[in-house]
Design a protein around this motif. Structure first.
Motif, short mmCIF file in Angstrom:
data_model
loop_
_atom_site.label_atom_id
_atom_site.label_comp_id
_atom_site.label_asym_id
_atom_site.label_seq_id
_atom_site.Cartn_x
_atom_site.Cartn_y
_atom_site.Cartn_z
N PRO A 88 0.79 -1.23 0.00
CA PRO A 88 0.00 0.00 0.00
C PRO A 88 0.82 1.28 0.00
N ARG A 89 2.10 1.20 0.41
CA ARG A 89 2.93 2.42 0.37
C ARG A 89 3.43 2.71 -1.04
N GLY A 90 3.35 1.73 -1.92
CA GLY A 90 3.91 1.88 -3.26
C GLY A 90 5.35 1.40 -3.33
N GLU A 91 6.10 1.54 -2.24
CA GLU A 91 7.48 1.04 -2.21
C GLU A 91 7.96 0.92 -0.76
N SER A 254 12.33 -5.37 -6.82
CA SER A 254 11.24 -6.33 -7.06
C SER A 254 9.97 -5.52 -7.25
N GLU A 255 9.43 -5.59 -8.45
CA GLU A 255 8.32 -4.72 -8.81
C GLU A 255 7.06 -5.52 -9.09
N THR A 256 5.97 -5.09 -8.50
CA THR A 256 4.69 -5.78 -8.70
C THR A 256 4.26 -5.73 -10.18
N MET A 257 3.85 -6.86 -10.71
CA MET A 257 3.39 -6.93 -12.11
C MET A 257 2.00 -7.58 -12.11
N PRO A 258 1.24 -7.45 -13.20
CA PRO A 258 -0.14 -7.95 -13.18
C PRO A 258 -0.28 -9.44 -12.85
N ALA A 259 0.66 -10.27 -13.32
CA ALA A 259 0.52 -11.71 -13.02
C ALA A 259 1.77 -12.23 -12.33
N GLY A 260 2.42 -11.39 -11.53
CA GLY A 260 3.62 -11.81 -10.82
C GLY A 260 4.43 -10.59 -10.41
N TRP A 261 5.73 -10.67 -10.62
CA TRP A 261 6.59 -9.56 -10.24
C TRP A 261 7.83 -9.58 -11.11
N THR A 389 -1.13 -5.02 -1.82
CA THR A 389 -2.40 -4.50 -2.36
C THR A 389 -2.15 -3.50 -3.49
N LEU A 390 -0.93 -3.48 -4.02
CA LEU A 390 -0.62 -2.46 -5.04
C LEU A 390 -1.44 -2.64 -6.31
N GLY A 446 6.95 -2.86 6.12
CA GLY A 446 7.01 -2.34 4.75
C GLY A 446 5.65 -2.40 4.07
N GLN A 447 4.90 -3.49 4.31
CA GLN A 447 3.60 -3.65 3.66
C GLN A 447 2.47 -3.06 4.51
N LYS A 448 2.85 -2.32 5.52
CA LYS A 448 1.89 -1.57 6.34
C LYS A 448 0.84 -2.46 6.99
#
Ligand SMILES: Cc1cc2nc3c(=O)[nH]c(=O)nc-3n(C[C@H](O)[C@H](O)[C@H](O)COP(=O)(O)OP(=O)(O)OC[C@H]3O[C@@H](n4cnc5c(N)ncnc54)[C@H](O)[C@@H]3O)c2cc1C
Length: 506
Positions: A88-91, A254-261, A389-390, A446-448
Motif C-alpha cells: 500500500p505504500r507503493g514502495e 522487485s516490482e509488482t506486475m499484473p501476473a507476478g513480479w 495491495t498495489l 514495509g507492507q503496512k
C-alpha cells in the motif's frame, strides 16, 4: 563400524556442484578424493544473480577463498537489500543488517516501532539505498565494508571462477554425461557415464539442477510441491548494456506486475531484468510483450520454467542433493545460493561429526534441518503475496486469498498484536531462522500491516525526527558503487586490504 567414505563424486558443475566440491575438498581430510562430472551438452542454468549476505561470508570466512581474485574474475557489485515496488505504500526497502529489531540508545522500543511512517528511516542502509549509495566512508574516505551486503554477480562468471578455484585445490572435473545408474535399495552402487563407463564412489552429491538425476531420477524421492501456494512457475529474462551516466543501483528491485513480479539486477556493464509470472494467469506471449513494453531497451529474451518445492528428503543413503536438484522456490528473495551455503555447511559438518561414516542419525538430522529451511522460506515468501495491495488483478486477488501456513500465520498474528517487538524471538521464529525477526518485520512494516500498540508519544516522535537528521547527515557522505569500484580495481586497494588482514589478530 561403518566404512568411512574415501571417494566422492559430485554430479553437476553449476554453482551448486562446484561449491559443493570446493567445500568438501577443503573441509574433509585430503585423502578423500573429490571428482566432478558435468555434461557440456546439458550445460548450466545460467541464471541466479543476486545473493544474500551469507554468500560473501561463506566464500571468504568459511572457505577462505581469495577475495581479490573473486573481484577480478567475477566482477560483482554490492547489493544492500531489495527495493520493493510493492504494497500500500507503493514502495519500501528490505535492507540487509539489523534495523527494525534493534533499539537506538534512548528509545524504549526497537526502531521498527518508530518506522511506521517511513520504513527508510529504520536504519542507515535503507537511507543509503534510497540515495543509490552503498557504503559509509571511514576516516580516510575509504568504504567501510560492514558485512551487511550480498552481491549481484553473473552466474556464468561465478561458475568459471569456481571451476578454477576447485581445480586449484585438487578437485578433478570431467566432461561426461551420466546416462544410467545402478542402485542397491536406497544407495547408488555406480553411475554409467556416456552409455558405457562405470564410475563408482562411496558418496555422491547430486547437483544436477532441476533434473535431480540421482535423488529423484535414480532413488525416486518424491517431490513436495508448493505450486498451489507459490503459484509463479515461469520467468522471461532479458537485459541491456548500461550506458554512461546510468548509475549502478546497489540493490535488487522487485516490482509488482499484473501476473507476478519483476526483478532488476544491476551489473557493472549491463542491467538484467526478469518477469516472474504464473502461467495460470497470463500466457508466455502476453508476459513477453508486457516485459518488453516495460523495458524497451531489452535485447533478446529467454524463457525459464520452474516449479517451487523440494524433495521430501535431500539426503538418502549415499546421495545428498544440493542446489536446484534438492529444491527451489521462486527467486523473490534470492534464496537459492543462500540455501546452498547452508546445505554445504551442514553437509560438511555432518560428515566431519560422523568421522566420514554415513550415520543414519546424522542423515535424519540433516533432513530435518533441510525441511525446516524450506518450510520457513515457503511461509516467508507467501507473506510477500498476502499483503501486497498495489494491484488488484485476478492474480493478486487469488494470492491474497491464500491462507498462510501455520508457522507464518503465527508470526504474523504475533506482529498484529505486539508490533515489531524483539520479545521472545527465540520462541516465535523457527530454530535457526534464516530471516530473523529483522526480515519478517521488514516485510510486515514495509507492507503496512497494522498492529494494536499505541503510537509513540509526541516526545518520542520528536526524538525520532532528530535521529533522522543525524542519519541523513551520516549518509550524505556515503559512497556510490562507481566511486568504490574506481578504487577496488586499483592495486592500492588490495594492498590496503592485505595490510588490514595481516594486522588482524589470528
Ligand atoms: C528464474 C530464476 C532466477 C533465479 N535467480 C536467483 C537469484 O537471484 N539468486 C539465487 O541465489 N538463485 C537464483 N536462482 C537459482 C539458481 O538457478 C541457482 O542459484 C544456481 O544457479 C544453482 O544451480 P545448480 O548448480 O543447482 O544447477 P545448474 O546450473 O542447472 O547445474 C546443473 C549441472 O548438472 C549437470 N548435469 C545435469 N544432468 C547431468 C547428467 N545427466 N550428467 C552430467 N551432468 C549433468 C549440468 O551439466 C550442470 O553442470 C534463480 C533460478 C531461476 C529459475
Amino acid at each position: 563400524m561403518k566404512k568411512p567414505i574415501s571417494s566422492i563424486v559430485v554430479l553437476g558443475a553449476g554453482s551448486a556442484g562446484l561449491l559443493a566440491a570446493l567445500t568438501l575438498r577443503k573441509k574433509l581430510p585430503a585423502a578423500v578424493s573429490v571428482r566432478v562430472l558435468r555434461s557440456p551438452r546439458i550445460g548450466i542454468i545460467g541464471v541466479g544473480e543476486g545473493t544474500t549476505p551469507n554468500f560473501p561470508a561463506f566464500l571468504f570466512d568459511y572457505l577462505q577463498l581469495d577475495e581479490e581474485r573473486f573481484f577480478r574474475e567475477v566482477r560483482p557489485v554490492w547489493k544492500r537489500g531489495i527495493h520493493f515496488i510493492w504494497g500500500p505504500r507503493g514502495e519500501f526497502p528490505y535492507a540487509f543488517g539489523n534495523h527494525y529489531s534493534v533499539s537506538d540508545t534512548g528509545f524504549r522500543r526497537p526502531n521498527g516501532f518508530y518506522s511506521w511512517g517511513d520504513p527508510y528511516a529504520a536504519g542507515f542502509i535503507g537511507r543509503m539505498m534510497q540515495q543509490r549509495k552503498v557504503f559509509l566512508p571511514d576516516d580516510n574516505g575509504q568504504p567501510r565494508f560492514d558485512g551487511a551486503y550480498g552481491y549481484h554477480l553473473e552466474n556464468v562468471r561465478l561458475v568459471s571462477w569456481l571451476e578454477a578455484e576447485a581445480r586449484q585445490v585438487g578437485v578433478s572435473i570431467t566432461d561426461a554425461e551420466v546416462t544410467g545408474t545402478a542402485r542397491d535399495g536406497d544407495r547408488i552402487r555406480h553411475l554409467v557415464v556416456d552409455g558405457q563407463e562405470v564410475v563408482k564412489a562411496d558418496f555422491y552429491v547430486d547437483a544436477s539442477g532441476f533434473r535431480s538425476e540421482l535423488l529423484h531420477g535414480a532413488l525416486e524421492e518424491p517431490f513436495q510441491s508448493f505450486a498451489d501456494t507459490l503459484i509463479c512457475d515461469r520467468a522471461v529474462v532479458g537485459g541491456w548494456e548500461r550506458e554512461g551516466g546510468d548509475p549502478i543501483q546497489p540493490f535488487t528491485t522487485s516490482e509488482t506486475m499484473p501476473a507476478g513480479w519483476s526483478w532488476r539486477i544491476d551489473h557493472r556493464e549491463h542491467v538484467n531484468r526478469g518477469y516472474v509470472y504464473s502461467s495460470a494467469f497470463t500466457t508466455d506471449d502476453e508476459a513477453e510483450s508486457l516485459f518488453r513494453k516495460r523495458n524497451p531497451r531489452v535485447e533478446t529474451t529467454r524463457l525459464v520454467n520452474f516449479r517451487s518445492g523440494h524433495y521430501r528428503r535431500s539426503w538418502v543413503g549415499n546421495v545428498c542433493s544440493v542446489g536446484n536438484s534438492a529444491g527451489f522456490v521462486e527467486p523473490m528473495e534470492a534464496t537459492a545460493l543462500m540455501v546452498l551455503c547452508m546445505e554445504l555447511r551442514a553437509l560438511a559438518a555432518s560428515l566431519q561429526e560422523g568421522r566420514l561414516e554415513l550415520r543414519s542419525s546424522l542423515i535424519d538430522l540433516y533432513n530435518r534441518f533441510s525441511e525446516n529451511v524450506w518450510s520457513e522460506i515457503h511461509g516467508f515468501l507467501m507473506v510477500h503475496y498476502k499483503f501486497n495491495t498495489l494491484l488488484d488483478t485476478p492474480f493478486w486477488q487469488h494470492c491474497r486469498d491464500l491462507p498462510l501456513p501455520e508457522d507464518a500465520a503465527r508470526i504474523v498474528g504475533f506482529f498484529q498484536e505486539n508490533g515489531p517487538s524483539s520479545f521472545a524471538r527465540d520462541w516465535l521464529l523457527p530454530r535457526a531462522s534464516q530471516f530473523g525477526t529483522e526480515g519478517w518485520w521488514a516485510l510486515l512494516v514495509g507492507q503496512k500491516v497494522p498492529w494494536k500498540i499505541q503510537p509513540p508519544s509526541p516526545q518520542e516522535q520528536k526524538r525520532w525526527a532528530e535521529r533522522q537528521i543525524r542519519l541523513e547527515h551520516a549518509v550524505k557522505h556515503a559512497l556510490t558503487t562507481e566511486q568504490i569500484l574506481a578504487t577496488m580495481d586499483s592495486p592500492a586497494h588490495w594492498q590496503r586490504a592485505r595490510e588490514a588482514r595481516t594486522r588482524q589478530p589470528a
